[in-house]
Design an enzyme around this catalytic site. Structure first.
Site, short mmCIF file in Angstrom:
data_model
loop_
_atom_site.label_atom_id
_atom_site.label_comp_id
_atom_site.label_asym_id
_atom_site.label_seq_id
_atom_site.Cartn_x
_atom_site.Cartn_y
_atom_site.Cartn_z
CB SER A 118 -0.92 0.00 1.23
OG SER A 118 -1.81 -1.09 1.20
NE ARG A 164 -7.49 1.99 -6.46
CZ ARG A 164 -6.75 2.96 -5.96
NH1 ARG A 164 -7.12 4.20 -6.14
NH2 ARG A 164 -5.65 2.69 -5.28
CD1 TRP A 183 2.36 -8.63 -2.38
CD2 TRP A 183 1.77 -10.78 -2.33
NE1 TRP A 183 2.54 -9.08 -1.10
CE2 TRP A 183 2.19 -10.40 -1.04
CE3 TRP A 183 1.36 -12.10 -2.55
CZ2 TRP A 183 2.21 -11.28 0.04
CZ3 TRP A 183 1.39 -12.97 -1.47
CH2 TRP A 183 1.80 -12.56 -0.20
NE ARG A 209 -31.12 -28.61 4.50
CZ ARG A 209 -30.72 -29.82 4.87
NH1 ARG A 209 -30.87 -30.85 4.03
NH2 ARG A 209 -30.17 -30.02 6.05
CD GLU A 217 -5.95 -4.09 -9.77
OE1 GLU A 217 -6.15 -2.95 -10.23
OE2 GLU A 217 -6.27 -5.13 -10.35
CB ILE A 270 -28.05 -19.24 3.38
CG1 ILE A 270 -28.46 -17.83 3.84
CG2 ILE A 270 -29.23 -19.92 2.66
CD1 ILE A 270 -28.73 -16.86 2.72
#
Length: 418
Positions: free
Chosen positions: A136, A277, A162, A302, A398, A372
């Protein structure tokens, strides 16, 4: 200038449906295998090249869509299929954007085609910015590029980390420091052509998610590239560095930007990330949508206590929130994409807003999907477990969510918030 619209035209719908079909028929069936193998899915990339998805022409068509919706639409559909494989297919695009954002017309025409190869000889490219001590904090970058005037060559030394496709790429785009006194303003981007001596792959990372995408260190040891490989050219670089030095003197310190510049400071890496971005936001939307759809289908089928679990408000309300957040994220992405393609400045950091909200949405929605599905969601028999692992990366690469908030806050306030 294209009017802002939330309605895709017929051509865009046709492309969307084509991409969705490829994601459903080719990417999804292969997703679990390549996630387990943690290898680049070359057969899937080659299949994408055969049908025209992995190609310069396809991305150029989407990139220059006057509505701005071509790229985010494509990203959402491919990442709906699987994030790891999709990143292997689109990862070259970040390097291409790096050249588009910083290069000359001649450099764009020379190098971007070499990043993709062709359907008979598929290639990939890598964008190399992050370092072990500079993620960063781009101002802490240590990779140096020194100009050898006698030979008109740049000599690059350092280690990048990276890097998607790092070490296996045909073309590497490397951000390096050319003037350490100027901090992040003293950076420039370079093309490292295929087969250049001194460039090698370092550690390949074993990751939590997006495991079908190759991520590795790139080591640069006295890498020499021709002067023509400096993106934008030396004359433009010298002019930019001179302006930066003058500004630094005006505020009483080298490398210290004026307060009104916070959030809008341009350098080689940031120019690339600013352009990409909203596309990352669209990737996150695709992953979130995929998890939501699995959870919705599961909840409708379900049964517990004699009825589908969606009949319970505790489940139904979660699904309502998930869909609302996904749609809101998509709208932020589309707004930023439209602004970018039509030359509208991000005066409120709209690009960062889109990535921030979409990334956080993907993490939240995929976690809710696991909840869920209950115990089934925690197993690899169902894809939401993989989707949740994949979603974690969106708030990191990013520009982390914290950095996005910093960019937004600085842009809105004009203050040097730290």
């Amino acid at each position: 200038m294209a009017e802002f619209t939330m309605e895709l035209n017929d051509e865009q719908k046709e492309v969307r449906d084509w991409l969705h079909g490829f994601a459903a028929d080719v990417i999804r069936p292969a997703a679990a295998e390549w996630d387990e193998r943690e290898e680049t899915p070359w057969p899937v990339i080659q299949e994408a090249a055969k049908v025209g998805i992995y190609s310069l022409d396809f991305y150029a068509q989407q990139y220059f869509d006057p509505t701005g919706l071509g790229i985010p639409m494509a990203m959402e559909e491919l990442f709906w299929g699987d994030a790891g494989i999709a990143l292997s297919i689109v990862g070259t695009g970040l390097a291409a954007v790096g050249v588009l954002a910083n290069g000359t017309d001649e450099q764009i025409g020379t190098w971007i085609p070499q990043m993709y190869g062709d359907q008979n000889d598929v290639k990939v490219a890598a964008f190399c910015s992050s370092e072990p001590d500079a993620g960063s904090d781009v101002a802490s970058m240590r990779t140096r590029a020194v100009y050898d005037e006698a030979k008109d060559e740049w000599v690059i030394n350092g280690t990048k980390t990276w890097a998607t496709n790092g070490g296996i790429a045909n073309v590497h785009v490397v951000v390096a420091v050319v003037d350490p006194e100027l901090g992040s303003k003293g950076h420039a981007s370079f093309i490292v052509p295929p087969g250049t001596p001194g460039l090698s792959q370092g550690q390949k990372f074993k990751k939590h998610g997006i495991r079908a995408s190759h991520t590795a260190e790139v080591v640069l040891d006295d890498v020499r590239v021709p002067g023509s490989c400096l993106l934008g050219g030396k004359e433009k670089l010298d002019e930019r560095l001179a302006r930066a030095r003058e500004k630094a003197k005006a505020v009483g310190g080298v490398g210290v930007p004026p307060a009104e510049g916070w959030g809008r400071v341009k350098n080689a890496a940031m120019a690339t990330f600013e352009a990409s971005r909203p596309a990352v936001g669209a990737m996150a939307v695709g992953t979130a949508r995929a998890a939501y759809e699995v959870a919705l289908d599961y909840a409708k089928n379900r049964e517990q206590f004699g009825r589908p679990i969606i009949d319970n408000q505790g489940v139904a309300f979660q699904l309502a929130d998930m869909r609302t957040q996904i749609d809101a994220a998509r709208l932020l992405v589309w707004r930023a994409s439209w602004m970018a393609v039509n030359g509208k400045p991000f005066t409120a950091a709209e690009g960062s807003m889109s990535k921030l909200f979409a990334s956080e949405t993907a993490k939240k929605v995929t976690a809710q999907a696991i909840q869920i599905l209950g115990g089934n969601g925690y197993t690899r028999e169902y894809p939401v477990e993989r989707m949740h692992r994949d979603a974690a990366i969106y708030t990191i690469f990013e520009g982390t969510s914290e950095i996005q908030r910093l960019v937004i806050a600085r842009t809105l306030s004009g203050m040097s918030i730290r």
